[in-house]
Design a protein around this motif. Sequence first.
Motif, short mmCIF file in Angstrom:
data_model
loop_
_atom_site.label_atom_id
_atom_site.label_comp_id
_atom_site.label_asym_id
_atom_site.label_seq_id
_atom_site.Cartn_x
_atom_site.Cartn_y
_atom_site.Cartn_z
N GLN A 126 7.65 57.74 52.51
CA GLN A 126 8.27 58.38 51.36
C GLN A 126 9.75 58.05 51.27
O GLN A 126 10.26 57.73 50.20
CB GLN A 126 8.08 59.90 51.43
CG GLN A 126 6.66 60.33 51.19
CD GLN A 126 6.47 61.82 51.44
OE1 GLN A 126 7.39 62.51 51.85
NE2 GLN A 126 5.27 62.30 51.19
N GLU A 127 10.42 58.13 52.40
CA GLU A 127 11.86 57.85 52.39
C GLU A 127 12.12 56.37 52.15
O GLU A 127 13.10 56.02 51.50
CB GLU A 127 12.51 58.31 53.70
CG GLU A 127 12.46 59.81 53.91
CD GLU A 127 13.14 60.61 52.80
OE1 GLU A 127 14.02 60.08 52.09
OE2 GLU A 127 12.79 61.78 52.64
N LEU A 128 11.26 55.50 52.65
CA LEU A 128 11.41 54.07 52.41
C LEU A 128 11.32 53.79 50.92
O LEU A 128 12.07 52.98 50.38
CB LEU A 128 10.33 53.29 53.18
CG LEU A 128 10.38 51.77 53.09
CD1 LEU A 128 11.66 51.24 53.70
CD2 LEU A 128 9.18 51.18 53.79
N HIS A 129 10.44 54.49 50.23
CA HIS A 129 10.27 54.28 48.79
C HIS A 129 11.45 54.82 47.99
O HIS A 129 11.58 54.50 46.82
CB HIS A 129 8.97 54.91 48.30
CG HIS A 129 7.75 54.26 48.88
ND1 HIS A 129 7.55 52.91 48.89
CD2 HIS A 129 6.68 54.80 49.51
CE1 HIS A 129 6.41 52.63 49.48
NE2 HIS A 129 5.87 53.75 49.87
N GLU A 173 10.77 46.02 54.28
CA GLU A 173 9.33 45.78 54.33
C GLU A 173 9.04 44.40 54.92
O GLU A 173 8.20 44.25 55.81
CB GLU A 173 8.73 45.89 52.92
CG GLU A 173 7.32 45.40 52.78
CD GLU A 173 6.28 46.32 53.37
OE1 GLU A 173 5.17 45.82 53.68
OE2 GLU A 173 6.53 47.51 53.53
N LEU A 174 9.74 43.39 54.43
CA LEU A 174 9.49 42.02 54.91
C LEU A 174 9.96 41.83 56.34
O LEU A 174 9.30 41.15 57.13
CB LEU A 174 10.17 41.01 53.98
CG LEU A 174 9.57 40.92 52.58
CD1 LEU A 174 10.46 40.09 51.68
CD2 LEU A 174 8.17 40.32 52.64
N LYS A 175 11.09 42.42 56.70
CA LYS A 175 11.65 42.24 58.04
C LYS A 175 10.90 43.07 59.08
O LYS A 175 10.43 42.56 60.09
CB LYS A 175 13.15 42.61 58.03
CG LYS A 175 13.82 42.50 59.38
CD LYS A 175 13.89 41.08 59.84
CE LYS A 175 14.62 40.98 61.17
NZ LYS A 175 14.24 39.80 61.90
N ASP A 176 10.80 44.36 58.84
CA ASP A 176 10.29 45.27 59.87
C ASP A 176 8.78 45.44 59.86
O ASP A 176 8.18 45.68 60.90
CB ASP A 176 10.95 46.65 59.73
CG ASP A 176 12.46 46.58 60.00
OD1 ASP A 176 12.89 45.66 60.70
OD2 ASP A 176 13.18 47.45 59.50
N ASP A 190 11.44 36.41 59.35
CA ASP A 190 12.84 36.27 59.74
C ASP A 190 13.72 36.25 58.48
O ASP A 190 13.23 36.17 57.36
CB ASP A 190 13.08 35.05 60.63
CG ASP A 190 12.78 33.73 59.94
OD1 ASP A 190 13.02 33.61 58.73
OD2 ASP A 190 12.33 32.80 60.65
N TYR A 191 15.02 36.34 58.71
CA TYR A 191 15.94 36.47 57.58
C TYR A 191 15.89 35.26 56.64
O TYR A 191 16.04 35.42 55.43
CB TYR A 191 17.37 36.68 58.09
CG TYR A 191 17.58 38.06 58.66
CD1 TYR A 191 17.61 39.18 57.85
CD2 TYR A 191 17.77 38.25 60.03
CE1 TYR A 191 17.81 40.45 58.37
CE2 TYR A 191 17.96 39.51 60.56
CZ TYR A 191 17.99 40.61 59.72
OH TYR A 191 18.17 41.86 60.24
#
Length: 164
Positions: free
Chosen positions: A105-108, A119-122, A127-128
């Motif tokens: 919820q907080e991520l959204h 989302e993509l990193k964690d 990678d960056y």
Amino acid sequence: MTSSDFEKLIIQQKDKLFRFAISILKDSNEAQDAVQEVVLKLWKNRRLMDKAQNLESYCLNTIKNHCFDVLRKQKHHQNYLQTNIHESLEESRFDAIDFVEKLKQELHQLPVQQRMAIELKDFQGLDYDEISEIMGQNTNTVRVHVSRGRKKLFEIFKEELANV
């Protein structure tokens, strides 16, 4: 790209595509539709995929663009942000909500760029440089998005845990 190669690629990428689509669209049915439409689009343009240096990034970039098109067409993006803010204000207690659900919820609640970068990193483990390619931003900007998003999440949970 042969049909066999395409099938292998889609089998490898479908779960990532779905998770990424749902992180943007916030609706599993819309995310499933988006993945199906993108797979069809990729199939029709499979000859272009031979030129792509990183097929995973190419697929994720395609789903990202499609999802943003869906949001624009539905004029859903602003309503979606307002609805999530309203819902988060109505939440009464941290301990009544499962930690994972609270994190989602907080991520959204984060700005779109920060949410996508985190989302993509964690969650996707990219990678960056890969994230930079997908988001169409330089690597330092992506690092800033991830850092600021993590900091906001930390502050939210720090406050919630202090109130428990």
